[in-house]
Structures are given as C-alpha cells and as structure tokens.
Design a protein around this motif. Structure first.
Motif, short mmCIF file in Angstrom:
data_model
loop_
_atom_site.label_atom_id
_atom_site.label_comp_id
_atom_site.label_asym_id
_atom_site.label_seq_id
_atom_site.Cartn_x
_atom_site.Cartn_y
_atom_site.Cartn_z
N GLY A 66 0.86 -1.27 -0.03
CA GLY A 66 -0.03 -0.01 0.07
C GLY A 66 0.93 1.35 0.12
N ALA A 67 0.34 2.37 -0.03
CA ALA A 67 0.77 3.55 -0.17
C ALA A 67 1.80 3.99 1.05
CB ALA A 67 -0.16 4.72 -0.43
N TYR A 68 1.49 3.30 2.28
CA TYR A 68 2.25 3.81 3.25
C TYR A 68 3.14 2.29 3.72
CZ TYR A 68 -1.09 7.65 3.67
OH TYR A 68 -1.75 8.79 3.35
N SER A 69 3.17 1.53 2.86
CA SER A 69 3.72 0.19 3.39
C SER A 69 5.23 0.31 3.75
CB SER A 69 3.71 -0.78 2.10
OG SER A 69 4.36 -1.79 2.26
N ASN A 70 5.46 -0.24 5.02
CA ASN A 70 6.94 -0.40 5.53
C ASN A 70 7.58 -1.42 4.83
OD1 ASN A 70 6.25 1.35 7.90
ND2 ASN A 70 5.54 -0.31 9.12
N HIS A 71 6.82 -2.25 4.01
CA HIS A 71 7.42 -3.41 3.32
C HIS A 71 8.05 -2.86 1.91
CE1 HIS A 71 8.26 -6.90 1.14
NE2 HIS A 71 7.46 -6.84 0.10
N LEU A 72 7.43 -1.95 1.50
CA LEU A 72 7.99 -1.32 0.22
C LEU A 72 9.22 -0.45 0.42
CD1 LEU A 72 4.84 -0.10 -2.09
CD2 LEU A 72 6.28 -1.84 -2.46
N ALA A 73 9.09 0.48 1.54
CA ALA A 73 10.07 1.44 1.91
C ALA A 73 11.45 0.53 2.37
CB ALA A 73 9.63 2.06 3.07
N THR A 102 5.84 7.98 1.84
CA THR A 102 6.37 6.55 1.69
C THR A 102 6.73 6.19 0.27
OG1 THR A 102 5.24 5.46 3.69
CG2 THR A 102 6.17 3.94 2.11
N LEU A 103 5.84 6.47 -0.70
CA LEU A 103 5.93 6.40 -2.12
C LEU A 103 7.16 7.20 -2.47
CD1 LEU A 103 2.54 5.60 -3.30
CD2 LEU A 103 4.13 4.18 -2.89
N GLY A 285 9.76 -1.89 14.34
CA GLY A 285 10.10 -0.94 13.65
C GLY A 285 8.83 -0.07 13.10
N GLY A 286 9.22 0.23 11.73
CA GLY A 286 8.08 1.03 11.05
C GLY A 286 7.97 2.26 11.46
N LEU A 287 8.93 2.86 12.01
CA LEU A 287 8.88 4.43 12.15
C LEU A 287 8.59 5.48 11.06
CD1 LEU A 287 11.51 4.19 15.14
CD2 LEU A 287 9.06 4.53 15.38
#
Ligand SMILES: *Cc1c(COP(=O)(O)O)cnc(C)c1O
Length: 299
Positions: A66-73, A102-103, A285-287
């Motif tokens: 998604g647009a806020y995804s920690n995984h993508l970042a 994030t994106l 994490g995920g900050l």
C-alpha cells in the motif's frame, strides 16, 4: 548480501512505573534500531529473499504494498544498498504529483512504482496472474506483499535468537503474521505468543498463523486495539505514544507498535496478566510510517 546494521538490536527494560508493579517485568526488543532505512522485522523477512534473487541471477525484486507500506520502503532501501533494482506494485491509482511520503521515499531509493487499481491489486496472490507477471518480467524475483513467503519466515526465525529465555509472554504486532510465526518456530523454549492485530477483525489470522507454526507455543491474536482500523489513528493513541516516549525515550509507530504497546498497557491494567508475568514486546520498527503525524509527535 552484506548490509551493515547501524546497531545490533538489544533488550531494553521498561520502568516499573509504567506498569505499576502489576507484572514482574516488561522489556522491549529494539529491532527498530537496526537500520535507519530498513527497520525491524523487514530486515529479517527480506534478507533471504534477496539472497535468493542474487543466487538465481535476478537483478530485480518486484513486490506489493500500500501507499504507506513499511515493506515497500524497506525493499526499496535494501535493494538500493544491494545495488539491485526494485519494482513496487502499489495498491491504488496515485497521481505522480500526489504521492505519500512513503512512495516518495521509494522513488528516492530508485524503486520503480507501478500503480494498480484496487481490483487489479486484489489478484496479487493469484497463481495464474503471477505466472503471467513473471513471464512479462523474466529478470524479476517476485516477493509477496509483506515479504510473507517461506524465506521471510526463515528470516523471521532468526529474531528468536535475540530473545533471552525466561519470558512468560512475547508480544508482537501482526500484519501477515510471518514475523510471529517465525519467532515462534525459532524459539527454543515455550512462551505465550500474543499477536496484536492493527486492523479490525484480525482474529482470523490465528488459524492462518497456526498453519505455519511448528513449535508448541500457545498463540493468541488480540484484535481489540485497532483504533478504527488499519492505518487509522486517534488522539488517544498519539497521546499514549508521546507519554510512552517521554518515559522511555522509545519511539513507537502509529500503525503497529503504538497499538501493540497500548494493548499491553490496557491488558496489564485490566488484570489479564498474572503478577509473575515477564513480558517481552518486540519493537518491529516501522517508524517511517509516522510521516503523516510527524507534527503531533514529540519525537
Ligand atoms: C510489517 C510490520 C509488521 C507485521 O509483520 P508481519 O510479519 O507481516 O506480521 C509489524 N510491525 C511493523 C512495524 C511492520 O512494519
């Protein structure tokens, strides 16, 4: 693949004034300190996936979020460090000039973004659709959303080696549940595993997680601390996170760990835990996900 961590994760004790001596101790395993761009559990879930891509001569990792995804970042950052390409399949048709923090971060790290309608995105786990995608992108190694495959599970098992014995409860936030299942599988001793779901109705994950668990730990998914749903937040949660930081200097994130720690506090207050309980909370994490509320946090 070698990425040098900023800091080795460590166990930090929470002052007893936080839990009013109602349990024996509460500690937090600080996976958030690992790396300024690849925080927490994502490091573990991705490392074997990237090894696998390298070993199979794939120069690109393609994944979903998604647009806020920690995984993508985390994928964008980790691939950038590894000198490999990454493609992010994003849920939602975002305009190029209206991206989330994030994106934008993913783009800065060199990730190529492709935007999918919600309908198309819902095919992300469909075998046939993935086979076509693989044909179209032969140089890509495809990692599922959240890094939730068997290599993600294998990496998450390593988190267990950072956990000292003697805890009665281990608490962790769950998205795909891969981290919880991995820790449970890697743990050499038994403890009650408490998974905090950040979305409404997350109890259903209990059965899915149990399919991947080989150990004997008791596993319970708690879903009453979603604060309105996935990615939603409230003043109560923000105030709680600020108070927690003021006491401990530990920053929490609004999507996962803030809700988990609130749930731990609430369950301690309501007497869910015996006085002899020794609780370890995993800071996954995920900050980076705090970007949208930065001006309301004191850290
Ligand atoms: C992704 C994420 C989780 C969820 O991990 P799963 O392995 O998908 O359950 C928990 N906490 C944080 C901070 C995350 O970024």
């Amino acid at each position: 693949m070698d990425i040098i961590p900023d800091k080795i994760p460590f166990v930090q004790n929470i002052p007893s004034s936080w839990y009013h001596h109602k349990v024996e101790r509460v500690d937090i395993l600080r996976l958030d300190v690992l790396h300024h761009h690849v925080s927490g559990n994502k490091w573990y879930k991705l490392k074997w996936n990237i090894e696998h891509a390298l070993a199979n001569d794939k120069d690109t990792v393609l994944t979903f979020g998604g647009a806020y995804s920690n995984h993508l970042a985390a994928t964008a950052a980790m691939m950038n460090i590894a000198g490999l390409r990454s493609v992010g399949m994003v849920k939602g048709l975002y305009a190029r000039d209206k991206l989330t923090p994030t994106l934008n971060f993913c783009l800065e790290q060199g990730m190529e973004l492709k935007f999918l309608s919600n309908e198309e995105y819902s095919k992300k786990d469909d075998r046939q659709w993935l086979a076509v995608l693989q044909e179209q992108h032969p140089a890509c190694y495809i990692v599922p959303e959240g890094g939730g495959n068997h290599l993600g599970l294998k990496g998450a098992e390593e988190i267990a080696s950072l956990i000292p014995s003697g805890y009665t409860h281990i608490a962790v936030s769950v998205g795909t549940g891969t981290t919880l299942a991995g820790i449970s599988n890697g743990l050499g001793h038994s403890a009650n595993m408490l998974g905090f779901a950040p979305m409404k109705g997350g109890r259903y994950m209990e059965a899915i997680i149990k399919e991947h668990v080989t150990g004997t730990q008791h596993i319970e998914i708690v879903d009453e601390y979603h604060f309105g749903g996935f990615g939603k937040t409230t003043d109560i949660l923000i105030n709680f996170m600020n108070d927690f930081y003021a006491l401990t200097t530990i920053p929490l994130d609004i999507v996962y760990t803030g809700k988990m720690m609130y749930g731990i506090m609430d369950r301690i207050q309501s007497g869910y835990f015996d006085a002899g309980s020794r609780i370890l909370c995993i800071h996954t994490g995920g900050l980076q996900g705090n970007g949208s509320v930065e001006n309301r946090l004191i850290y």
